[in-house]
Enzyme design. Structure first.
Site, mmCIF file in Angstrom:
data_model
loop_
_atom_site.group_PDB
_atom_site.id
_atom_site.type_symbol
_atom_site.label_atom_id
_atom_site.label_comp_id
_atom_site.label_asym_id
_atom_site.label_seq_id
_atom_site.Cartn_x
_atom_site.Cartn_y
_atom_site.Cartn_z
ATOM 1 N N HIS A 28 20.785 72.547 20.755
ATOM 2 C CA HIS A 28 21.030 71.160 21.141
ATOM 3 C C HIS A 28 22.503 71.054 21.528
ATOM 4 C CE1 HIS A 28 17.356 70.842 18.709
ATOM 5 N NE2 HIS A 28 17.110 69.707 19.348
ATOM 6 N N LEU A 119 16.925 62.639 10.823
ATOM 7 C CA LEU A 119 18.025 61.733 11.132
ATOM 8 C C LEU A 119 18.128 60.593 10.121
ATOM 9 C CD1 LEU A 119 17.762 61.645 15.014
ATOM 10 C CD2 LEU A 119 19.324 62.954 13.571
ATOM 11 N N HIS A 259 20.585 66.532 26.053
ATOM 12 C CA HIS A 259 20.304 66.607 24.617
ATOM 13 C C HIS A 259 19.947 68.026 24.196
ATOM 14 C CE1 HIS A 259 18.896 65.374 20.657
ATOM 15 N NE2 HIS A 259 17.756 66.006 20.896
#
Length: 674
Positions: A28, A119, A259
């Site tokens: 990422h 997250l 991303h």
């Protein structure tokens, strides 16, 4: 040697990330490329840390909450000189066994304070670390405890519900040593953030009492100035850093693919040309590497001064400080529990038995005098769980308190406890109803994955809750917690087992524990040994083995074995009485911890279960998980669906969780064998 520019230092992060991701064929890149200047400002000018002593207790903590961008952390830790993060490890990014995992995994010795990836967990962990720091600073003084907690944060962390829980409570508690560095790039995996969000995110922080600075995230001087301001503001701080995702990759920067789209050698070559970086893959020019390694030594004088202050402490104070940081429990803690257990055996309370959670509250209260590092978080249930008592609240004005009023924020509470445990120096408890364990589950899973010694304390564990109805009757949650790797689930039957289970929980350091208690009264089912108080039956912690024979069969070889946990052990004993009266030799096995029982040797397990006997389990929960003890011909007395609203006694009758039903199940199974 000409000193490299700050931009060159940031590019060193970028190209280590690009080269590692190209080599791994996945990763990422958005975070390390977009946050390179932010990280450069923090690590080279403000962070108090020492890669030569990575677990220095008074280091600033850094949490990469947007953990998918792990190459940001790996690049930083290589450049600043962490021994475990060598250039060879950078080359092995995402390979099996490499120190540089796809998402950072808990290992402070390599600069990873917590495991991140899901997250929102990371920023909530950072909140817990800031709570722990404030608590210890209040106790030991700023000469020993004086550090900040920083978190790198992405949009996803702030969109998750736990993010808003953290924003609200951190602002309320005025945690001035907590700072978030937000990668405000306006892009998520799906595309523009405008697809799913329209509010002013920075304003959410302002109205919650945070200090907010909005800066250009690629301007190192601006970021550094904002960090300096944050260090002097009594409020928690948000640095809203406007950035370009995947900056430096012409094909992807500022776009959705920035991303995590796959990178190719051609992308790396184009970035080198665009950013004027004429160096081979994985090569950091000596002046740049030297500057970064120098940044890794910038706190050596503070480290030395702290070491001197610690050494100058009076012996007793230094010993206590070191004990707490090492996670060692104080002398006398076991005796507190053993005394409670002896009193419970002597009292033999039946008619005036307290609710199970109140037994836990009694034990927790007694530990107040011997376990000062214990901190309790509770999700707005102080009255029904009663785990505050002599503790006073942790507040913005008094951070010496050991009880955190978390509000109705179970998810934050659990992740906060993880952050406390990862920080060190705290024995964290998280208290709520078992039905709300699902609100905590992502954090509980992370505690188990990291092996953090968090104590999750639950009340209202089954249909014994009664009239609150099926929403508050967690019939399926025991099984789901038992299915979680590295989680001990302890469900004690009475005050004696409660003391034993608390002892098991406190001595267990390699993972979390779920202590599960009933709301209703738990009569004492353990009796003093026939030989008298002080003999093995009284002094041994029988719950430590997970399962044991509470009442042996009488009148012949064991024909039936009744297995039960928690409040249902009393039902099993009554069923045994019915069967013994009919001439059926029946034993009762109490199973407070399946995980501990499974860890015993085969001979012990066979002796307890008596494979030749008919086996029936009794638990006010679903059957899932019990069959490994019951065998192909075993029976189960428990729940097959959700509960109902009504008095507890009526519910046990309605769902057939009674002594008569258990005895009838045994008779039926014996008849089938005949």
């Amino acid at each position: 040697m000409t000193a490299p520019t700050p931009t060159a230092l940031a590019h060193a992060i970028r190209f280590l990330a690009i080269d590692a991701i190209v080599r791994a064929t996945e990763g990422h890149q958005g975070v390390p490329l977009g946050m390179a200047e932010i990280a450069t400002a923090l690590y080279t000018r403000h962070l108090k840390f020492n890669p030569a002593d990575p677990t220095w207790p008074d280091r600033d903590r850094v949490v990469l909450s947007n953990g998918h961008g792990s190459m940001l952390l790996w690049a930083l830790n290589y450049l600043t000189g962490y021994e475990k993060i060598s250039l060879d490890e950078i080359r092995r990014f995402r390979e099996l066994g490499a120190h540089c995992e796809g998402h950072p995994e808990f290992d402070p010795s390599k600069g990873v304070e917590v495991t991140t990836g899901p997250l929102g967990q990371g920023i909530a962990n950072a909140f817990g670390m800031a709570i722990a720091e404030a608590s210890q600073r209040a106790r030991f003084g700023p000469g020993l405890v004086d550090h900040f907690t920083y978190a790198f944060v992405g949009d996803g962390c702030l969109q998750e519900g736990i993010g808003q829980e953290m924003i609200s409570l951190a602002g309320h508690l005025r945690l001035g040593r907590l700072a978030l560095l937000w990668d405000d790039n306006q892009i998520t995996d799906d595309g523009s953030t405008a697809l799913s969000i329209s509010e002013d995110v920075a304003e959410r922080f302002r109205v919650a009492g945070w200090q907010v600075a909005e800066v250009d995230g690629h301007d190192i001087e601006a970021v550094s100035a904002a960090l300096e301001a944050a260090r002097h503001d009594p409020r928690p701080s948000l640095l809203a850093c406007r950035t370009v995702i995947a900056r430096g990759l012409a094909r992807l920067q500022g776009q959705r693919g920035g991303h995590s789209a796959r990178l190719f050698t051609e992308d790396a070559d184009a970035a080198r040309q665009l950013l004027d970086w004429p160096h081979a893959p994985f090569e950091t020019p000596e002046p740049v590497l030297h500057a970064w390694r120098t940044a890794g030594t910038r706190s050596h004088s503070e480290h030395a001064a702290w070491t001197t202050r610690r050494a100058a402490l009076p012996t007793a104070e230094r010993t206590e400080f070191d004990r707490i940081l090492a996670g060692e429990l104080p002398a006398g803690w076991r005796e507190t529990l053993h005394t409670y257990k002896r009193e419970a055996l002597a009292a033999q309370r039946i008619h005036d038995a307290p609710g199970g959670i109140l037994i836990s509250a009694d034990i927790n209260d007694r530990l107040t005098d011997v376990l000062p590092e214990r901190m309790v978080g509770c999700a707005d249930l102080e009255a029904p769980t009663s785990h505050k008592r002599r503790l006073h609240a942790f507040t913005a004005d008094d951070p010496s308190g050991a009880y955190v009023h978390c509000g109705v924020r179970e998810h934050l509470m659990a992740a906060m406890a993880n952050g406390m445990a990862a920080h060190g120096g705290v024995v964290p408890l998280a208290v709520t109803y078992l039905a709300f364990a699902d609100y905590e589950r992502p954090a509980m899973r992370m505690a188990a994955l990291m092996g953090l010694p968090v104590k999750f304390v639950f009340s209202h564990d089954s249909i014994g809750v009664g009239k609150n109805g099926p929403t508050h009757q967690p019939v399926e949650i025991l099984a789901s917690l038992r299915a979680m790797p590295n989680m001990l689930v302890l469900r004690p039957a009475d005050a004696v087992e409660a003391a034993e289970c608390w002892e098991v929980a406190l001595e267990h350091r390699s993972g979390p524990v779920s202590l599960v208690f009933a709301r209703q009264a738990l009569p004492t089912v353990r009796r003093p040994s026939a030989e008298g108080e002080g003999k093995s039956d009284d002094s041994d912690n029988r719950s430590r083995r997970g399962g044991y024979v509470l009442a042996e069969a009488e009148g012949g070889p064991r024909a039936a074995t009744l297995l039960a946990t928690g409040s249902e052990v009393a039902i099993a004993l009554k069923a045994r009485g019915l069967l013994q009266a009919e001439g059926v030799p029946t034993a009762v096995v109490s199973m407070p911890c399946c995980e501990r029982f499974d860890a015993q040797d085969a001979e012990y397990r066979r002796a307890v279960l008596a494979p030749g006997s008919v086996r029936v389990a009794i638990e006010a929960a679903v059957r899932f998980g019990w069959d490994r003890y019951l065998g192909d011909e075993g029976g189960f007395v428990g729940m097959t669906g959700f509960g109902a609203s009504g008095p507890a006694d009526a519910l046990y009758e309605k769902f057939g969780i009674t002594a008569a039903a258990a005895a009838a199940t045994v008779r039926q199974l014996l008849a089938q064998r005949a």
